[in-house]
Design a protein around this motif. Structure first.
Motif, PDB file in Angstrom:
ATOM      1  N   ALA A   1       0.714  -1.165   0.129  1.00 12.69           N
ATOM      2  CA  ALA A   1       0.134   0.012  -0.059  1.00 12.69           C
ATOM      3  C   ALA A   1       0.682   1.313   0.089  1.00 12.69           C
ATOM      4  CB  ALA A   1      -0.902   0.010   1.175  1.00 12.69           C
ATOM      5  N   LEU A   2       2.059   1.157   0.328  1.00 15.52           N
ATOM      6  CA  LEU A   2       3.019   2.342   0.620  1.00 15.52           C
ATOM      7  C   LEU A   2       4.370   2.030  -0.130  1.00 15.52           C
ATOM      8  CD1 LEU A   2       2.108   3.065   4.422  1.00 15.52           C
ATOM      9  CD2 LEU A   2       1.042   4.133   2.266  1.00 15.52           C
ATOM     10  N   ALA A   3       4.913   3.293  -0.220  1.00 17.91           N
ATOM     11  CA  ALA A   3       6.375   3.247  -0.959  1.00 17.91           C
ATOM     12  C   ALA A   3       7.189   2.442  -0.090  1.00 17.91           C
ATOM     13  CB  ALA A   3       6.729   4.480  -1.363  1.00 17.91           C
ATOM     14  N   PRO A   4       8.122   1.827  -0.673  1.00 21.72           N
ATOM     15  CA  PRO A   4       9.482   1.273  -0.106  1.00 21.72           C
ATOM     16  C   PRO A   4      10.203   2.312   0.555  1.00 21.72           C
ATOM     17  CG  PRO A   4       9.805   1.345  -2.335  1.00 21.72           C
ATOM     18  CD  PRO A   4       8.392   1.712  -2.261  1.00 21.72           C
ATOM     19  N   THR A   5      10.921   1.674   1.537  1.00 21.57           N
ATOM     20  CA  THR A   5      11.811   2.574   2.441  1.00 21.57           C
ATOM     21  C   THR A   5      13.231   2.475   2.020  1.00 21.57           C
ATOM     22  OG1 THR A   5      11.702   1.191   4.314  1.00 21.57           O
ATOM     23  CG2 THR A   5      10.159   3.063   4.243  1.00 21.57           C
ATOM     24  N   SER A   6      13.636   1.541   1.277  1.00 16.97           N
ATOM     25  CA  SER A   6      15.051   1.342   0.837  1.00 16.97           C
ATOM     26  C   SER A   6      15.143   0.659  -0.390  1.00 16.97           C
ATOM     27  CB  SER A   6      15.725   0.413   2.225  1.00 16.97           C
ATOM     28  OG  SER A   6      15.267  -0.829   2.020  1.00 16.97           O
ATOM     29  N   ALA A   7      16.171   0.378  -0.818  1.00 19.09           N
ATOM     30  CA  ALA A   7      16.458  -0.254  -2.076  1.00 19.09           C
ATOM     31  C   ALA A   7      16.202  -1.600  -1.987  1.00 19.09           C
ATOM     32  CB  ALA A   7      17.694   0.051  -2.852  1.00 19.09           C
ATOM     33  N   GLU A   8      16.684  -2.164  -0.832  1.00 24.23           N
ATOM     34  CA  GLU A   8      16.613  -3.583  -0.519  1.00 24.23           C
ATOM     35  C   GLU A   8      14.930  -4.086  -0.164  1.00 24.23           C
ATOM     36  OE1 GLU A   8      20.341  -1.912   0.144  1.00 24.23           O
ATOM     37  OE2 GLU A   8      18.468  -1.422   1.314  1.00 24.23           O
ATOM     38  N   GLN A   9      14.219  -3.058   0.154  1.00 23.90           N
ATOM     39  CA  GLN A   9      12.957  -3.191   0.373  1.00 23.90           C
ATOM     40  C   GLN A   9      12.189  -3.279  -1.061  1.00 23.90           C
ATOM     41  OE1 GLN A   9       9.898  -0.712   2.408  1.00 23.90           O
ATOM     42  NE2 GLN A   9       9.820  -2.413   4.046  1.00 23.90           N
ATOM     43  N   ALA A  10      12.622  -2.317  -1.854  1.00 24.49           N
ATOM     44  CA  ALA A  10      11.978  -2.296  -3.203  1.00 24.49           C
ATOM     45  C   ALA A  10      12.269  -3.513  -3.874  1.00 24.49           C
ATOM     46  CB  ALA A  10      12.462  -1.202  -3.805  1.00 24.49           C
ATOM     47  N   ALA A  11      13.334  -4.179  -4.005  1.00 27.50           N
ATOM     48  CA  ALA A  11      13.912  -5.410  -4.660  1.00 27.50           C
ATOM     49  C   ALA A  11      12.988  -6.559  -4.017  1.00 27.50           C
ATOM     50  CB  ALA A  11      15.490  -5.579  -4.259  1.00 27.50           C
ATOM     51  N   LYS A  12      12.927  -6.496  -2.648  1.00 29.81           N
ATOM     52  CA  LYS A  12      12.057  -7.579  -1.960  1.00 29.81           C
ATOM     53  C   LYS A  12      10.743  -7.612  -2.624  1.00 29.81           C
ATOM     54  CE  LYS A  12      11.341 -10.084   2.129  1.00 29.81           C
ATOM     55  NZ  LYS A  12       9.913 -10.502   1.953  1.00 29.81           N
ATOM     56  N   TRP A  13       9.888  -6.502  -2.411  1.00 26.99           N
ATOM     57  CA  TRP A  13       8.708  -6.310  -2.752  1.00 26.99           C
ATOM     58  C   TRP A  13       8.519  -6.715  -4.223  1.00 26.99           C
ATOM     59  CZ3 TRP A  13       6.966  -1.366  -0.314  1.00 26.99           C
ATOM     60  CH2 TRP A  13       6.804  -1.383   1.209  1.00 26.99           C
ATOM     61  N   THR A  14       9.331  -6.266  -5.143  1.00 30.00           N
ATOM     62  CA  THR A  14       9.289  -6.671  -6.639  1.00 30.00           C
ATOM     63  C   THR A  14       9.568  -8.382  -6.822  1.00 30.00           C
ATOM     64  OG1 THR A  14      10.436  -4.813  -6.934  1.00 30.00           O
ATOM     65  CG2 THR A  14      10.725  -6.710  -8.728  1.00 30.00           C
TER      66      THR A  14
ATOM     67  N   TYR B   1       5.854  -9.180  -4.646  1.00 28.60           N
ATOM     68  CA  TYR B   1       4.561  -8.710  -4.953  1.00 28.60           C
ATOM     69  C   TYR B   1       4.322  -8.281  -6.473  1.00 28.60           C
ATOM     70  CZ  TYR B   1       3.945  -8.279   0.134  1.00 28.60           C
ATOM     71  OH  TYR B   1       3.572  -8.407   1.450  1.00 28.60           O
ATOM     72  N   TRP B   2       4.882  -7.139  -6.854  1.00 29.62           N
ATOM     73  CA  TRP B   2       4.719  -6.540  -8.058  1.00 29.62           C
ATOM     74  C   TRP B   2       6.029  -5.705  -8.301  1.00 29.62           C
ATOM     75  CZ3 TRP B   2       1.399  -7.198 -12.239  1.00 29.62           C
ATOM     76  CH2 TRP B   2       1.186  -5.973 -12.888  1.00 29.62           C
ATOM     77  N   PRO B   3       6.344  -5.406  -9.592  1.00 30.41           N
ATOM     78  CA  PRO B   3       7.636  -4.471  -9.652  1.00 30.41           C
ATOM     79  C   PRO B   3       7.315  -3.118  -9.140  1.00 30.41           C
ATOM     80  CG  PRO B   3       6.933  -5.739 -11.775  1.00 30.41           C
ATOM     81  CD  PRO B   3       6.103  -6.042 -10.759  1.00 30.41           C
ATOM     82  N   ILE B   4       8.380  -2.642  -8.605  1.00 36.71           N
ATOM     83  CA  ILE B   4       8.367  -1.436  -7.553  1.00 36.71           C
ATOM     84  C   ILE B   4       9.302  -0.529  -8.177  1.00 36.71           C
ATOM     85  CG2 ILE B   4       8.772  -0.550  -5.249  1.00 36.71           C
ATOM     86  CD1 ILE B   4       6.278  -2.278  -5.320  1.00 36.71           C
ATOM     87  N   ALA B   5       8.739   0.954  -8.233  1.00 35.37           N
ATOM     88  CA  ALA B   5       9.651   1.954  -8.455  1.00 35.37           C
ATOM     89  C   ALA B   5      10.158   2.533  -7.202  1.00 35.37           C
ATOM     90  CB  ALA B   5       8.802   3.202  -9.340  1.00 35.37           C
ATOM     91  N   TYR B   6      11.625   2.491  -7.019  1.00 35.19           N
ATOM     92  CA  TYR B   6      12.041   3.092  -5.949  1.00 35.19           C
ATOM     93  C   TYR B   6      12.839   4.284  -6.109  1.00 35.19           C
ATOM     94  CZ  TYR B   6      15.259   3.718  -1.947  1.00 35.19           C
ATOM     95  OH  TYR B   6      15.753   4.226  -0.672  1.00 35.19           O
ATOM     96  N   LYS B   7      12.358   5.499  -5.487  1.00 33.22           N
ATOM     97  CA  LYS B   7      13.056   6.676  -5.589  1.00 33.22           C
ATOM     98  C   LYS B   7      14.063   7.176  -4.681  1.00 33.22           C
ATOM     99  CE  LYS B   7       8.352   7.841  -7.263  1.00 33.22           C
ATOM    100  NZ  LYS B   7       7.168   8.869  -7.300  1.00 33.22           N
ATOM    101  N   ASN B   8      14.737   6.386  -4.150  1.00 32.53           N
ATOM    102  CA  ASN B   8      16.231   6.390  -3.490  1.00 32.53           C
ATOM    103  C   ASN B   8      15.885   7.414  -2.453  1.00 32.53           C
ATOM    104  OD1 ASN B   8      18.838   6.134  -2.831  1.00 32.53           O
ATOM    105  ND2 ASN B   8      19.483   8.223  -3.816  1.00 32.53           N
ATOM    106  N   THR B   9      14.639   7.174  -1.447  1.00 28.36           N
ATOM    107  CA  THR B   9      14.347   8.167  -0.390  1.00 28.36           C
ATOM    108  C   THR B   9      13.687   7.155   0.549  1.00 28.36           C
ATOM    109  OG1 THR B   9      13.468  10.218   0.228  1.00 28.36           O
ATOM    110  CG2 THR B   9      12.335   8.879  -1.416  1.00 28.36           C
ATOM    111  N   ASN B  10      13.084   7.892   1.599  1.00 25.16           N
ATOM    112  CA  ASN B  10      12.470   7.153   2.713  1.00 25.16           C
ATOM    113  C   ASN B  10      11.262   7.976   3.238  1.00 25.16           C
ATOM    114  OD1 ASN B  10      11.339   5.781   4.789  1.00 25.16           O
ATOM    115  ND2 ASN B  10      13.116   5.479   6.092  1.00 25.16           N
ATOM    116  N   PRO B  11      10.250   7.825   2.585  1.00 26.37           N
ATOM    117  CA  PRO B  11       9.181   8.908   2.998  1.00 26.37           C
ATOM    118  C   PRO B  11       8.678   8.656   4.489  1.00 26.37           C
ATOM    119  CG  PRO B  11       8.133   7.557   1.516  1.00 26.37           C
ATOM    120  CD  PRO B  11       9.898   7.028   1.752  1.00 26.37           C
ATOM    121  N   TYR B  12       8.955   7.723   5.202  1.00 25.90           N
ATOM    122  CA  TYR B  12       8.389   7.349   6.573  1.00 25.90           C
ATOM    123  C   TYR B  12       9.501   7.314   7.647  1.00 25.90           C
ATOM    124  CZ  TYR B  12       4.982   5.818   2.869  1.00 25.90           C
ATOM    125  OH  TYR B  12       4.450   5.611   1.942  1.00 25.90           O
ATOM    126  N   GLY B  13      10.650   8.057   7.265  1.00 27.08           N
ATOM    127  CA  GLY B  13      11.615   7.972   8.080  1.00 27.08           C
ATOM    128  C   GLY B  13      13.015   8.796   7.775  1.00 27.08           C
TER     129      GLY B  13
END
Length: 421
Positions: A161-174, A177-189
């Motif tokens: 439901a929410l954006a990934p907080t790290s490149a590692e998390q984005a890779a795992k979610w991809t 779940y589904w291919p993720i677009a990671y923007k090299n930031t952490n909107p939640y921390g």
């Protein structure tokens, strides 16, 4: 002398050995939420050349759809970039003959690959926005589905439901779940680069200061004045670490100095963190040529009692100006309780490291995890307050880590999970 040399020298003089382990950055409450929340979404299989047309159809059918809510998800994906479990679910494409595997066994692999290259999988929206029948009707009214002999293929996926907080998390979610677009930031921390930089800055000396904190707790515990809990406050604002205060827990010490029965929670105002902060306040008064005795409060046990505490309290190595513990670092043998976590927060510490999670009473961790005997982190019940890094709430910007210890026989493991630290 460099900071590593200062840290090593401080322990060598005291006959102590640095703890072996590594720092684990804590997750904020919103980071934990981002890792747990998912929803169901529609995916439509479309001819590759018509992907943009389908996008227009969706916008017309769902004018209130906020695509920014799922901007972290790839909208149009080729089959080869889908995670393995979706490739298995979505294969073969709808325009190939349908049936069991035997009926498809005579279809050449290169023909299947060519067929897959001609389709795209379009992420439509969360399923809550529209009913499947209404989505199907909207698609059938517009090209290319208005002229195709078969109905559009509507699929379902579970997505974060929410954006990934790290490149590692984005890779795992991809993969999960589904291919993720990671923007090299952490909107939640804190930004990943900030965490990485500070982790590197603390990595060498953290084991030294945690060993010193453990010794402070041991000395007080041996006097039966408190639990085997200690903390160290360090000033590294000028590049080299200076030990400002060292304190052990004194919850079993009465205001007149006697040992009290070890029943209940003891004197909560004499936790190691509270004592160390009080010592910083008294040192600031002293170096400002004011009388530190003005702060003497027997209830807080804010005077040094052991030789170790006295050694560092006597050093005039703190600037007289500045708000209490602003930009200082604190190292604690255990995760502080909610009260001490709030004291750390409002004293304006820059960074906090603790040596062992205490999930049933601790206030810093948000992910409700417990450390196992082998040093790994497992799921468990906990408060999950996450009292750190909340810039929108009282400017809470200090960083926090727990320490994954390599020493399974560490004495700090003897503290009960139900004890308030």
């Amino acid at each position: 002398m460099s900071t590593p040399e200062v840290a090593a020298s401080s322990l060598e003089q005291l006959g102590l050995v640095a703890r072996r382990g590594q720092l684990q950055p804590l997750k904020t409450k919103d980071e934990v939420r981002a890792a747990l929340e998912t929803y169901s979404a529609y995916v439509v299989e479309v001819p590759a050349k018509h992907a943009n047309a389908v996008k227009d159809v969706i916008q017309d059918a769902l004018p209130d759809l906020r695509t920014s809510d799922f901007g972290h998800l790839r909208r149009v994906v080729q089959f080869k970039f889908l995670p393995p479990h979706l490739q298995k679910t979505f294969h073969p494409p709808s325009r190939l003959p349908r049936g069991d595997e035997d009926e498809h066994s005579d279809v050449p692999e290169d023909a299947l690959a060519e067929e897959l290259d001609t389709v795209r999988f379009f992420l439509v929206s969360p399923t809550r926005y529209i009913q499947p029948a209404d989505l199907l009707l909207a698609l059938r009214k517009k090209p290319p589905f208005d002229i195709l002999p078969t109905a559009p293929r509507i699929l379902y996926v579970t997505v974060p439901a929410l954006a990934p907080t790290s490149a590692e998390q984005a890779a795992k979610w991809t993969i999960d779940y589904w291919p993720i677009a990671y923007k090299n930031t952490n909107p939640y921390g804190p930004h990943p680069s900030l965490v990485l930089r500070n982790t590197a800055d603390l990595s060498y000396e953290a084991g030294h200061w945690l060993a010193l904190a453990r010794e402070a707790g041991r000395q007080i515990s041996d006097l039966q004045l408190g639990e085997n809990i200690g903390c160290v406050i360090v000033d590294k604002t000028k590049g080299v670490s200076n030990i400002i205060a060292v304190a052990g827990d004194c919850r079993w010490r009465s205001p007149v100095g006697a040992t009290t029965p070890q029943q209940g929670q003891g004197n909560v105002m004499a936790h190691a963190v509270e004592r160390a902060i009080a010592m910083v306040a008294k040192k600031r008064l002293r170096v400002a040529n004011a009388n530190p005795d003005l702060l003497d409060r027997p209830l807080f046990c804010d005077s040094p009692f052991t030789d170790l505490e006295k050694r560092f309290f006597a050093m005039d190595n703190l600037e007289p100006h500045g708000y209490l513990c602003v930009d200082l670092d604190i190292f604690i043998t255990h995760e502080p309780c909610v009260m001490c976590s709030m004291a750390i927060l409002h004293s304006r510490f820059r960074r906090c490291v603790f040596g062992r999670r205490v999930p049933l009473t601790g206030g810093l961790a948000a992910d409700e995890a417990v450390k196992k005997g082998d040093g790994s982190i497992g799921a468990g019940n906990g408060l999950g307050h996450g009292i750190f890094w909340r810039p929108s709430e009282l400017n809470w910007k200090f960083l926090a880590w727990d320490w994954v210890d390599e020493d399974e026989n560490d004495t700090v493991l003897s503290i009960k999970d139900t004890l308030h630290i």
